[in-house]
Scaffold this active site. Sequence first.
Site, PDB file in Angstrom:
ATOM      1  N   GLU A  49     106.540  34.214  93.530  1.00  0.00           N
ATOM      2  CA  GLU A  49     105.996  32.919  94.361  1.00  0.00           C
ATOM      3  C   GLU A  49     106.060  31.764  93.575  1.00  0.00           C
ATOM      4  O   GLU A  49     105.443  32.010  92.247  1.00  0.00           O
ATOM      5  CB  GLU A  49     104.677  33.235  95.045  1.00  0.00           C
ATOM      6  CG  GLU A  49     104.106  32.053  95.784  1.00  0.00           C
ATOM      7  CD  GLU A  49     102.837  32.475  96.488  1.00  0.00           C
ATOM      8  OE1 GLU A  49     101.982  32.981  95.693  1.00  0.00           O
ATOM      9  OE2 GLU A  49     102.405  31.855  97.405  1.00  0.00           O
ATOM     10  N   LYS A 125     106.680  29.696 103.736  1.00  0.00           N
ATOM     11  CA  LYS A 125     105.435  30.494 103.735  1.00  0.00           C
ATOM     12  C   LYS A 125     104.879  30.257 104.994  1.00  0.00           C
ATOM     13  O   LYS A 125     104.617  28.972 105.428  1.00  0.00           O
ATOM     14  CB  LYS A 125     104.492  30.305 102.641  1.00  0.00           C
ATOM     15  CG  LYS A 125     103.260  31.222 102.465  1.00  0.00           C
ATOM     16  CD  LYS A 125     102.459  31.047 101.167  1.00  0.00           C
ATOM     17  CE  LYS A 125     101.493  31.806 101.015  1.00  0.00           C
ATOM     18  NZ  LYS A 125     100.884  31.902  99.680  1.00  0.00           N
ATOM     19  N   CYS A 170     103.394  35.939  99.401  1.00  0.00           N
ATOM     20  CA  CYS A 170     101.999  36.271  98.928  1.00  0.00           C
ATOM     21  C   CYS A 170     101.108  36.481  99.940  1.00  0.00           C
ATOM     22  O   CYS A 170     101.261  37.799 100.606  1.00  0.00           O
ATOM     23  CB  CYS A 170     101.615  35.190  98.076  1.00  0.00           C
ATOM     24  SG  CYS A 170      99.761  35.812  97.312  1.00  0.00           S
TER      25      CYS A 170
HETATM   26  N1  CDT Z   1      99.323  32.753  96.837  1.00  0.00           N
HETATM   27  C1  CDT Z   1      98.412  33.483  97.537  1.00  0.00           C
HETATM   28  O1  CDT Z   1      98.819  33.380  98.953  1.00  0.00           O
HETATM   29  N2  CDT Z   1      97.380  34.096  97.273  1.00  0.00           N
HETATM   30  C2  CDT Z   1      96.470  34.714  97.953  1.00  0.00           C
HETATM   31  C3  CDT Z   1      95.037  34.726  97.420  1.00  0.00           C
HETATM   32  C4  CDT Z   1      94.011  35.027  98.147  1.00  0.00           C
HETATM   33  S1  CDT Z   1      93.349  33.914  99.242  1.00  0.00           S
HETATM   34  C5  CDT Z   1      92.606  32.656  98.449  1.00  0.00           C
HETATM   35  C6  CDT Z   1      96.675  36.166  98.401  1.00  0.00           C
HETATM   36  O2  CDT Z   1      96.591  36.426  99.391  1.00  0.00           O
HETATM   37  O3  CDT Z   1      97.093  36.904  97.343  1.00  0.00           O
END
Ligand code: CDT
Length: 304
Positions: A49, A125, A170
């Site tokens: 990502e 996303k 993600c």
């Molecule tokens: N980039 C991304 O979506 N990261 C989130 C971090 C946790 S929520 C702050 C994830 O779900 O891995």
Amino acid sequence: MKNRSKYIAAAAQLGPINPEDSKESVISRMLNLLVEAKAHEAKLVVFPELCLTTFFPRYYITDQAKLDKFYETEVPFSLLAEIFELIKEENIIISFGYAEKDNGEPFNTSVYVETSKKIIGKYRKIHLPGHSEYEPQRPFQHLEKRYFKKGNLGFPTFDTSLGKLGMCICNDRRWPETYRVLALQGCEVVTLGYNTPKHYPLAPEHDHLQEFHNHLCMQAGAYSNGLWVIASAKAGLEDNCELIGGSCIISPRGEIVAEAKTAKDELVLAEINLDECRLIKENIFNFDLHRQPEDYKLLTKTTK
Ligand code: CDT
């Protein structure tokens, strides 16, 4: 292609990208991974990502000109020129994530690009985590809700020479609906990239489970939908923020068949056999025979 149903795929994990690192320096690291992927005859290569820069939602940026530098107004083919020169004789599909600005609208985007520089798929996303205002009590910010709009392309699938592919990004991977909506369209391989901090300021009690939760949700998604998952992390200590690694390739049986050993630039390779999807899709999770959508209406009637 000799046999569409079997090919080598790679999760091309990237180590940390610090704020001062240029996009050109990242591209040369991606190029190194692609040289290795090409040597292994990989046909599908998945980068993380927002892989051209540091994970900038970590910062509260008020200078618009500074913020704009993180976005691309189109797929940056000029930046990627060396990559396409390297693979021009091959038949490879690359996926990578970048911050997109489309007519002023910002999205956290991922694309499939073919060797011929043709964009054959785009996803924006949908599950944007974090917050939209500066929160001084946090050790670092997670301002995805400030810097991106919710994706407006749904969860599309793409018929390709490597099977029916679909993307998520993600945080999307934590939601069972993501995989199910893709699987209902016949998706055979889900590709995704992630930037996941080890420390979650709102529930630090779970920090030691970050790697476990990462694999848990993707293995469940793969198994309960009979599809492959190729997941590529941006990993390591990025500007003092630790990002988990664990890039992996998961079979439709829910098994991790290959996994990163480091939190650095690393290629994770496995053979994808699309026929393996059938054992799950035609049996335990045979949607036609066993799904009961009339009893799932609550899923789309409410956001709560
Ligand atoms: N980039 C991304 O979506 N990261 C989130 C971090 C946790 S929520 C702050 C994830 O779900 O891995």
